[in-house]
Design a protein around this motif. Structure first.
Motif, PDB file in Angstrom:
ATOM      1  N   TYR A  25       0.775  -1.111   0.064  1.00  0.00           N
ATOM      2  CA  TYR A  25      -0.080  -0.008   0.123  1.00  0.00           C
ATOM      3  C   TYR A  25       0.883   1.388   0.031  1.00  0.00           C
ATOM      4  CZ  TYR A  25      -3.095   3.790   1.405  1.00  0.00           C
ATOM      5  OH  TYR A  25      -3.682   5.005   1.463  1.00  0.00           O
ATOM      6  N   SER A  27       0.791   5.623  -0.844  1.00  0.00           N
ATOM      7  CA  SER A  27       0.107   6.817  -0.944  1.00  0.00           C
ATOM      8  C   SER A  27       1.241   8.065  -1.098  1.00  0.00           C
ATOM      9  CB  SER A  27      -0.626   7.341   0.181  1.00  0.00           C
ATOM     10  OG  SER A  27      -0.076   7.287   1.221  1.00  0.00           O
ATOM     11  N   ARG A  34       5.478   8.921  -4.572  1.00  0.00           N
ATOM     12  CA  ARG A  34       4.745   7.534  -4.399  1.00  0.00           C
ATOM     13  C   ARG A  34       5.701   6.376  -5.179  1.00  0.00           C
ATOM     14  NH1 ARG A  34       0.128  11.008  -5.337  1.00  0.00           N
ATOM     15  NH2 ARG A  34       0.398  10.909  -7.240  1.00  0.00           N
ATOM     16  N   ASP A  37       8.503   5.589  -2.658  1.00  0.00           N
ATOM     17  CA  ASP A  37       7.542   4.603  -1.659  1.00  0.00           C
ATOM     18  C   ASP A  37       7.485   3.139  -2.143  1.00  0.00           C
ATOM     19  OD1 ASP A  37       7.747   6.535   0.087  1.00  0.00           O
ATOM     20  OD2 ASP A  37       5.577   7.063   0.212  1.00  0.00           O
ATOM     21  N   LEU A 106      -6.738   2.766   0.675  1.00  0.00           N
ATOM     22  CA  LEU A 106      -6.650   2.232   2.003  1.00  0.00           C
ATOM     23  C   LEU A 106      -7.968   1.515   2.335  1.00  0.00           C
ATOM     24  CD1 LEU A 106      -5.141   2.234   4.596  1.00  0.00           C
ATOM     25  CD2 LEU A 106      -6.235   4.482   5.297  1.00  0.00           C
ATOM     26  N   VAL A 124       4.153  -1.318   3.959  1.00  0.00           N
ATOM     27  CA  VAL A 124       3.975   0.270   3.816  1.00  0.00           C
ATOM     28  C   VAL A 124       5.360   0.668   4.158  1.00  0.00           C
ATOM     29  CG1 VAL A 124       1.406   0.168   4.379  1.00  0.00           C
ATOM     30  CG2 VAL A 124       3.240   0.466   5.939  1.00  0.00           C
ATOM     31  N   GLU A 129       0.982   5.601   7.045  1.00  0.00           N
ATOM     32  CA  GLU A 129       0.137   5.222   6.289  1.00  0.00           C
ATOM     33  C   GLU A 129      -0.918   4.462   6.827  1.00  0.00           C
ATOM     34  OE1 GLU A 129       0.816   5.735   3.095  1.00  0.00           O
ATOM     35  OE2 GLU A 129       2.921   6.294   3.019  1.00  0.00           O
TER      36      GLU A 129
END
Length: 261
Positions: A25, A27, A34, A37, A106, A124, A129
């Motif tokens: 996941y 965000s 993003r 991540d 989410l 995550v 998150e």
């Protein structure tokens, strides 16, 4: 071997797939954030959840492909990536995502991960998150109660399924999470305007507002130990150089200021 990106409901029915066991996941406030991540999560998956196929032909190439996919997909619609090796069974990985102001990804991830009997590894980058001021660590508790291992890639921490979010685990999450600490950078109740008198334990006055002292994190840890019955109020007061009454006031009158709720 190339990475194939599959959008929802597009997997070929005549192919033999391995069951998905890893969910990512991500965000963030920008495509670049993003992407960073996602790269961190994919790298973590190769080393810690058995998804070694993500290194073929390279992690960088696969990150680029997966990033393009989520940026072109509506938040709330997950993206499945699979290895491009046609020899069955074929590995898969699920990516759920949100942009700056959305929570659809989410919400969908939580529903899918907690309503299934399938054990998952959820990755995550950062605990925030999943954590916010309104819910605290409730989402993480719900996930681990439903056979999900929660991986915090940036910190290298894993909250394994069945773990109770208390004691050392709660203290670790509190230390890592910005959402479990008071925020002083905007004008809301959470900035703790000073109304006069002696500042609460762990705070000092700056510009008419209460701000954390350098001892704040240590104070939170000690107060959490008292709350979890790991130490006494008397011992906590001695460690922090205050009275037992100050400890009681912090626990009973101001628990939200110390991440205790």
């Amino acid at each position: 071997m190339l990475l194939w990106v599959l959008y929802p409901n597009t997997m070929a029915q005549d192919k033999d797939y391995k069951t998905i066991t890893t969910i990512i996941y991500v965000s963030g406030d920008s495509p670049a954030e993003r992407k960073d991540d996602l790269r961190t999560c994919l790298k973590h998956a190769t080393h810690h959840t058995g998804e070694t196929w993500l290194t073929e032909p390279s992690l960088t190439k696969n990150t680029d492909n997966a990033t393009e996919a989520i940026e072109n997909e509506t938040p709330g619609n997950s993206v499945t990536i699979e290895e491009g090796d046609w020899h069955p069974p074929i590995n898969q990985l699920l990516i759920c995502h949100d942009k700056t102001t959305t929570k659809n990804g989410l919400d969908g991830m939580m529903q899918g991960a907690t309503k299934s009997n399938q054990p998952y590894s959820l990755i995550v980058v950062h605990p925030d998150e999943l954590i916010d001021r309104a819910n605290g660590a409730e989402r993480i508790q719900e996930l681990v109660d439903c056979a999900v291992d929660v991986h915090l890639a940036e910190a290298g921490m894993v909250v394994t399924s069945g773990t109770a979010i208390k004691g050392a685990t709660k203290r670790a999450l509190t230390t890592l999470s910005d959402a479990l600490h008071p925020s002083h950078d905007h004008d809301t109740d959470a900035t703790y305007a000073w109304s006069g008198g002696r500042p609460p334990l762990g705070f000092e006055v700056d510009g008419g507002r209460l701000v954390e002292t350098d001892e704040y994190d240590r104070i939170c840890t000690v107060l959490q130990q008292v709350r979890d019955s790991e130490t006494s109020k008397r011992r906590a007061a001695k460690r922090l150089g205050c009275s037992r009454g100050t400890i009681i006031n912090a626990l009973e009158d101001r628990p939200s200021m110390y991440g205790l709720v």
